[in-house]
Design a protein around this motif. Structure first.
Motif, PDB file in Angstrom:
ATOM      1  N   PHE A 140     -19.702  -1.195  -2.195  1.00  0.00           N
ATOM      2  CA  PHE A 140     -20.074  -2.355  -2.922  1.00  0.00           C
ATOM      3  C   PHE A 140     -20.263  -3.483  -2.054  1.00  0.00           C
ATOM      4  O   PHE A 140     -21.307  -4.121  -2.276  1.00  0.00           O
ATOM      5  CB  PHE A 140     -18.983  -2.782  -3.744  1.00  0.00           C
ATOM      6  N   GLN A 141     -19.544  -3.798  -0.906  1.00  0.00           N
ATOM      7  CA  GLN A 141     -19.755  -4.852   0.015  1.00  0.00           C
ATOM      8  C   GLN A 141     -21.214  -4.792   0.761  1.00  0.00           C
ATOM      9  O   GLN A 141     -22.016  -5.744   0.650  1.00  0.00           O
ATOM     10  CB  GLN A 141     -18.884  -4.807   1.154  1.00  0.00           C
ATOM     11  N   HIS A 161     -14.038  -9.083   6.226  1.00  0.00           N
ATOM     12  CA  HIS A 161     -13.343  -8.805   4.986  1.00  0.00           C
ATOM     13  C   HIS A 161     -13.290  -7.297   4.636  1.00  0.00           C
ATOM     14  O   HIS A 161     -12.959  -6.805   3.709  1.00  0.00           O
ATOM     15  CB  HIS A 161     -14.357  -9.181   3.651  1.00  0.00           C
ATOM     16  N   ASP A 203      -9.276 -11.338   6.507  1.00  0.00           N
ATOM     17  CA  ASP A 203      -9.527 -12.402   5.408  1.00  0.00           C
ATOM     18  C   ASP A 203      -8.107 -12.278   4.638  1.00  0.00           C
ATOM     19  O   ASP A 203      -7.523 -13.247   3.766  1.00  0.00           O
ATOM     20  CB  ASP A 203     -10.548 -11.986   4.378  1.00  0.00           C
ATOM     21  N   MET A 204      -7.090 -11.472   4.801  1.00  0.00           N
ATOM     22  CA  MET A 204      -5.967 -11.154   3.977  1.00  0.00           C
ATOM     23  C   MET A 204      -4.961 -12.677   4.619  1.00  0.00           C
ATOM     24  O   MET A 204      -4.055 -12.789   3.730  1.00  0.00           O
ATOM     25  CB  MET A 204      -5.193 -10.003   4.294  1.00  0.00           C
ATOM     26  N   ASP A 209     -11.001 -15.430  -1.181  1.00  0.00           N
ATOM     27  CA  ASP A 209     -12.005 -16.311  -0.754  1.00  0.00           C
ATOM     28  C   ASP A 209     -13.738 -15.731  -1.282  1.00  0.00           C
ATOM     29  O   ASP A 209     -14.584 -15.930  -0.372  1.00  0.00           O
ATOM     30  CB  ASP A 209     -12.274 -16.518   0.725  1.00  0.00           C
ATOM     31  N   LEU A 231     -23.877  -5.924  -1.664  1.00  0.00           N
ATOM     32  CA  LEU A 231     -23.802  -7.340  -1.627  1.00  0.00           C
ATOM     33  C   LEU A 231     -24.536  -8.115  -0.639  1.00  0.00           C
ATOM     34  O   LEU A 231     -25.596  -8.884  -0.717  1.00  0.00           O
ATOM     35  CB  LEU A 231     -22.428  -7.977  -1.783  1.00  0.00           C
ATOM     36  N   TRP A 237      -9.766 -20.679  -3.488  1.00  0.00           N
ATOM     37  CA  TRP A 237      -8.876 -19.752  -3.154  1.00  0.00           C
ATOM     38  C   TRP A 237      -8.246 -19.279  -4.446  1.00  0.00           C
ATOM     39  O   TRP A 237      -7.277 -18.575  -4.648  1.00  0.00           O
ATOM     40  CB  TRP A 237      -8.095 -20.056  -2.221  1.00  0.00           C
ATOM     41  N   LEU A 265      -0.057   4.830   4.593  1.00  0.00           N
ATOM     42  CA  LEU A 265      -1.158   4.264   4.747  1.00  0.00           C
ATOM     43  C   LEU A 265      -0.809   3.005   5.518  1.00  0.00           C
ATOM     44  O   LEU A 265      -1.292   2.520   6.718  1.00  0.00           O
ATOM     45  CB  LEU A 265      -2.193   3.898   3.599  1.00  0.00           C
ATOM     46  N   ASN A 266       0.313   2.560   5.074  1.00  0.00           N
ATOM     47  CA  ASN A 266       0.459   1.192   5.736  1.00  0.00           C
ATOM     48  C   ASN A 266       1.964   1.073   5.377  1.00  0.00           C
ATOM     49  O   ASN A 266       2.645   0.796   4.460  1.00  0.00           O
ATOM     50  CB  ASN A 266      -0.100  -0.143   5.030  1.00  0.00           C
ATOM     51  N   HIS A 277      -6.610 -14.949   6.553  1.00  0.00           N
ATOM     52  CA  HIS A 277      -7.536 -16.129   6.789  1.00  0.00           C
ATOM     53  C   HIS A 277      -8.640 -16.168   6.063  1.00  0.00           C
ATOM     54  O   HIS A 277      -9.726 -15.929   6.367  1.00  0.00           O
ATOM     55  CB  HIS A 277      -8.015 -15.967   8.529  1.00  0.00           C
ATOM     56  N   PRO A 278      -8.278 -16.582   4.690  1.00  0.00           N
ATOM     57  CA  PRO A 278      -9.167 -16.861   3.831  1.00  0.00           C
ATOM     58  C   PRO A 278     -10.352 -17.824   4.099  1.00  0.00           C
ATOM     59  O   PRO A 278     -10.036 -18.865   4.737  1.00  0.00           O
ATOM     60  CB  PRO A 278      -8.477 -17.391   2.610  1.00  0.00           C
ATOM     61  N   ASP A 279     -11.647 -17.628   4.127  1.00  0.00           N
ATOM     62  CA  ASP A 279     -12.576 -18.496   4.665  1.00  0.00           C
ATOM     63  C   ASP A 279     -12.463 -18.487   6.126  1.00  0.00           C
ATOM     64  O   ASP A 279     -12.862 -19.805   6.656  1.00  0.00           O
ATOM     65  CB  ASP A 279     -12.746 -19.685   4.076  1.00  0.00           C
ATOM     66  N   ALA A 280     -11.842 -17.767   6.843  1.00  0.00           N
ATOM     67  CA  ALA A 280     -11.767 -17.627   8.385  1.00  0.00           C
ATOM     68  C   ALA A 280     -10.676 -19.060   8.706  1.00  0.00           C
ATOM     69  O   ALA A 280     -10.641 -19.447   9.758  1.00  0.00           O
ATOM     70  CB  ALA A 280     -12.873 -17.974   9.304  1.00  0.00           C
ATOM     71  N   TYR A 296       0.912  -1.236  -0.051  1.00  0.00           N
ATOM     72  CA  TYR A 296       0.155   0.042   0.011  1.00  0.00           C
ATOM     73  C   TYR A 296       0.976   1.271   0.073  1.00  0.00           C
ATOM     74  O   TYR A 296       2.217   1.091   0.209  1.00  0.00           O
ATOM     75  CB  TYR A 296      -1.003   0.315   1.340  1.00  0.00           C
ATOM     76  N   TYR A 341     -19.452 -15.798  12.478  1.00  0.00           N
ATOM     77  CA  TYR A 341     -18.736 -16.078  11.122  1.00  0.00           C
ATOM     78  C   TYR A 341     -17.649 -17.136  11.130  1.00  0.00           C
ATOM     79  O   TYR A 341     -17.723 -18.052  10.638  1.00  0.00           O
ATOM     80  CB  TYR A 341     -18.401 -14.737  10.520  1.00  0.00           C
ATOM     81  N   TRP A 385      -0.109 -17.177   3.543  1.00  0.00           N
ATOM     82  CA  TRP A 385      -1.462 -17.867   3.363  1.00  0.00           C
ATOM     83  C   TRP A 385      -1.222 -19.240   4.268  1.00  0.00           C
ATOM     84  O   TRP A 385      -0.378 -19.920   4.057  1.00  0.00           O
ATOM     85  CB  TRP A 385      -1.695 -17.923   1.918  1.00  0.00           C
ATOM     86  N   TRP A 410       2.492 -11.455   3.984  1.00  0.00           N
ATOM     87  CA  TRP A 410       1.842 -12.444   5.119  1.00  0.00           C
ATOM     88  C   TRP A 410       2.073 -13.742   4.347  1.00  0.00           C
ATOM     89  O   TRP A 410       2.098 -13.974   3.499  1.00  0.00           O
ATOM     90  CB  TRP A 410       0.377 -11.704   5.289  1.00  0.00           C
ATOM     91  N   THR A 437      -6.716   0.711  10.760  1.00  0.00           N
ATOM     92  CA  THR A 437      -5.893   1.815  10.017  1.00  0.00           C
ATOM     93  C   THR A 437      -4.856   1.769   8.883  1.00  0.00           C
ATOM     94  O   THR A 437      -4.252   2.732   8.359  1.00  0.00           O
ATOM     95  CB  THR A 437      -4.883   2.884  11.239  1.00  0.00           C
ATOM     96  N   ILE A 438      -4.410   0.376   8.790  1.00  0.00           N
ATOM     97  CA  ILE A 438      -3.572   0.540   7.782  1.00  0.00           C
ATOM     98  C   ILE A 438      -3.926  -0.765   6.515  1.00  0.00           C
ATOM     99  O   ILE A 438      -3.441  -1.187   5.737  1.00  0.00           O
ATOM    100  CB  ILE A 438      -2.391  -0.372   8.372  1.00  0.00           C
ATOM    101  N   ALA A 439      -5.320  -0.458   6.287  1.00  0.00           N
ATOM    102  CA  ALA A 439      -6.126  -1.282   5.285  1.00  0.00           C
ATOM    103  C   ALA A 439      -5.964  -2.732   5.270  1.00  0.00           C
ATOM    104  O   ALA A 439      -5.957  -3.451   4.192  1.00  0.00           O
ATOM    105  CB  ALA A 439      -5.694  -0.623   3.990  1.00  0.00           C
ATOM    106  N   VAL A 440      -5.507  -3.305   6.476  1.00  0.00           N
ATOM    107  CA  VAL A 440      -5.599  -4.863   6.474  1.00  0.00           C
ATOM    108  C   VAL A 440      -6.832  -5.406   7.004  1.00  0.00           C
ATOM    109  O   VAL A 440      -7.064  -5.124   8.169  1.00  0.00           O
ATOM    110  CB  VAL A 440      -4.350  -5.191   7.391  1.00  0.00           C
ATOM    111  N   GLU A 497     -13.838  -1.783  -7.987  1.00  0.00           N
ATOM    112  CA  GLU A 497     -14.594  -2.683  -7.487  1.00  0.00           C
ATOM    113  C   GLU A 497     -13.864  -4.277  -8.078  1.00  0.00           C
ATOM    114  O   GLU A 497     -13.737  -4.936  -7.289  1.00  0.00           O
ATOM    115  CB  GLU A 497     -16.050  -2.720  -7.804  1.00  0.00           C
TER     116      GLU A 497
END
Lengths: 374, 274
Positions: B3-4, B188, B202-203, A204, B7, A249, A85-86, B205-208, A81, B259, A299, A297, B196-199, A195
């Motif tokens: 958008f979210q 998500h 899900d980044m 996911d 949905l 995924w 911001l990050n 933990h996809p599908d937790a 980013y 969730y 996965w 990070w 505060t850092i756009a994290v 989007e």
């Protein structure tokens, strides 16, 4: 770290950090120095640590006649980013650049494995390009889906050139592919570019289409490979794995079988891919596959479809921003295959040897993790 | 509306029942006070104790409001209240309480109720008038009186919770799903998390994945103490996400827990496991 408790693991890793830094630049003289430090740590903890095993391995490697022909390094999946911001992911890529610049001898080149940006924005891509300028060795670029789907690669091409190309280096034929093409899922839904990018950036969500190399690029590859002798070792760089791992995924390339068919006539083929942010090893017939680490990070491993050659890395310690992340190096052997060194920032480095895959997992298996993995 | 949320709204609209929709989307997600059992006031100023059915209560003679009961008095009161509840619900089934060892081992199938269900007049199951619960909108009584009239309904009458209709069950399932959907949204969305850092969650933990809620509570080595799932959620919000920790009763925390648990449905509970 803001919590006042440091885990046993964290203390342990901190104690050995200096040791690992030494290991990366090991010559005879440095070996003695690091051996001394290792003995001190062993004595201090009153037990035999994995660090001591590591030293034994490295000492063996010193006398190993299997000399690499040349090496190249890799940095991948930085997901930047903008810095204001990050700063976390920015610190990570800087760490990787330092690692690579500290390699001695220097690698012939550095492969960037894709996903330089997180949301394909100009500020993100330009920041990444700026940081990568401080890499001493020449940098070869590959594109990832996070770089692409905001403007369909417009700015990326402007900064780094065409994403599909090939080159010869010291007798090896290298191919770089753009394997993150997707079928149009946005027009019908009336999505804005932002989007569209946001959806592709999520693993996911199930809305995006699966990755593919595409007919046009496959035709290019066929033509490119036609002029290469079948005995020449081929190394392919692809962002998504060129096989089918876990569809939900998008650890997946839809036309992987077709691409594999094009690579089949060659004796020695290695595919190096990013995207999956994990230690990932696979072999399909003549093709050896290696996944790259991310700097941003790790996965988790997918619930199914993991290739059987993969020795999983431990579940990452969430309390360490760097655990499970890292960069690495590839030693291209005289034989044309590669030994892949995973430089995990908070753990012992792990080497996945060419002989491990060539022997169908019978020889030189990478060390198994000590903790159970979920 | 980004958008979210578009949905999410679409999903809720698609899954909601006519009539149940307002309840399903409106309840639970906002921090509304839970209905309380308002016990009547004693004329003599005696202590009044209410039963958890929300309608039954009794005065404790000789104990003034604000005083505490002795152990024997308390036992006598609870026995009397239970007897009164049994009188009102003569055919209610009590699930057998498993012995402690069994409870920990989480034996697979629940034991069949001790007494076979007997046919009961549906009106008998209705809580008596005057309770606060009955007036609090969605209640145990909603639609119950019509249950017996539903054709071919496979009824187990005399349940401790009273009879409930198919509509009740739909509302419950939908409102639970709305909770999970809200959790999916927050999980998500870095902004919704307060990051505060756009994290966002899900980044990593996809599908937790790799949240393993079934292992909590457990000793968290890095914290040096036993942690609940929510402690780790908050840890992640504070550190990798760099936001402010959520309160235990924060609707976002509850939704995210819902969730995460929903994604591990069917996985055996193994609290304390690492």
């Amino acid at each position: 770290m803001s919590n006042k408790f440091k885990s046993i693991e964290t203390k342990y890793y901190e104690e050995r950090q200096e040791l690992f830094d030494g290991l990366k630049r090991l010559d005879r003289r440095a070996f003695m120095r690091v051996a001394g430090a290792s003995a001190g740590i062993v004595a201090g903890m009153g037990l035999v640590t994995p660090a001591s095993f590591q030293l034994v391995q490295v000492a063996e490697a010193q006398d190993n006649p299997e000399k690499p022909k040349f090496t190249f390094a890799y940095i991948s999946d930085t997901h930047l980013y903008e810095q204001k911001l990050n700063d976390r992911f920015v610190r990570s890529i800087l760490k990787a650049v330092d690692d690579v610049n500290a390699l001695d001898p220097q690698p012939d080149f550095v492969l960037f494995g894709g996903d330089l940006a997180q949301l394909g924005q100009a500020g993100e891509l330009k920041l990444g390009a700026q940081i990568l300028k401080s890499v001493k060795a020449p940098v070869r670029m590959m594109v990832g889906e996070h770089d692409w789907f905001l403007d369909m690669g417009e700015l990326w091409r402007e900064l780094f050139g065409e994403p599909t190309y090939s080159f010869e280096h010291k007798g090896i034929h290298f191919v770089v592919l753009n394997s993150i093409q997707e079928k149009d899922f946005w027009t019908e839904r009336g999505l804005t570019p932002k989007e569209r990018m946001q959806i592709v950036a999520g693993l996911d969500n199930g809305i995006q289409s699966r990755f593919e190399v595409g007919a046009e690029q496959r035709a290019w590859l066929q033509k490119d490979l036609a002029k290469v002798d079948k005995k020449t070792p081929v190394i392919v760089f692809s962002h998504s794995p060129l096989y089918k791992y876990y569809k939900p995924w998008n650890f997946w390339t839809d036309d992987a079988d077709e691409v594999q068919a094009l690579l089949k006539p060659f004796e020695k083929v290695t595919v190096i891919h990013g995207h999956t942010h994990q230690l990932l090893t696979n072999r399909i017939n003549n093709i050896h596959f290696h996944g790259m680490l991310s700097t941003a990070w790790p996965w988790p491993y997918a619930p199914e479809g993991l290739p059987s050659f993969t020795t999983q890395m431990n579940r990452a310690d969430p309390f360490s921003a760097f655990d499970g992340c890292g960069d690495g190096r590839m030693d291209v052997l005289e034989a044309g295959l590669v030994n892949k060194l995973y430089n995990l920032w908070e753990r012992n480095p792990i080497t996945v040897r060419a002989s491990y895959l060539a022997s169908n997992g019978k020889k030189d298996a990478p060390p198994r993790p000590k903790l159970p993995t979920y | 509306m980004n958008f979210q949320t578009k949905l999410l709204a679409g999903l809720i609209a698609a899954s909601s029942l006519a009539g149940g929709a307002a309840l399903a989307t409106g309840s639970g997600l906002k921090a509304e006070p839970l209905p309380q059992h308002k016990v009547p006031v004693s004329k003599e100023g005696n202590l009044v104790v209410g039963l958890c059915d929300g309608v039954t209560s009794m005065e404790v003679e000789g104990v003034k409001d604000g005083q505490s009961m002795t152990r024997d008095q308390a036992q006598a009161v609870s026995t009397a209240l239970m007897a009164e509840w049994r009188r009102k619900n003569p055919d209610a089934n009590w699930d057998d309480v498993p012995p402690p060892a069994k409870a920990v081992a989480q034996a697979g199938k629940p034991k069949a109720p001790g007494t076979p269900p007997a046919a009961v007049d549906a009106t008998q199951q209705k809580p008596s008038a005057g309770g606060a619960v009955k007036n609090a909108g969605q209640s145990a009584a909603s639609g119950a009186s019509e249950v017996a009239a539903q054709k071919d309904a496979n009824l187990q009458t005399g349940h401790t919770y009273g009879a409930f209709s198919e509509r009740d069950e739909k509302i419950w399932a939908d409102s639970t799903q709305a909770f999970v959907d809200e959790g999916h949204r927050v999980f998500h969305d870095a902004a919704a998390l307060g990051g505060t850092i756009a994290v966002s969650c899900d980044m990593c933990h996809p599908d937790a994945a790799n949240t393993h809620p079934e292992t909590y509570p457990k000793y968290q080595v890095q914290l040096g103490r036993v942690a609940m799932l929510r402690d780790m959620i908050n840890w992640c919000i504070q550190n990798p996400v760099r936001g402010k920790p959520l309160g235990d009763d924060d609707p976002k925390m509850k939704a995210m827990e819902a969730y995460i648990y929903a994604r591990r449905k069917g996985v055996p509970l193994e609290f304390g496991k690492h």
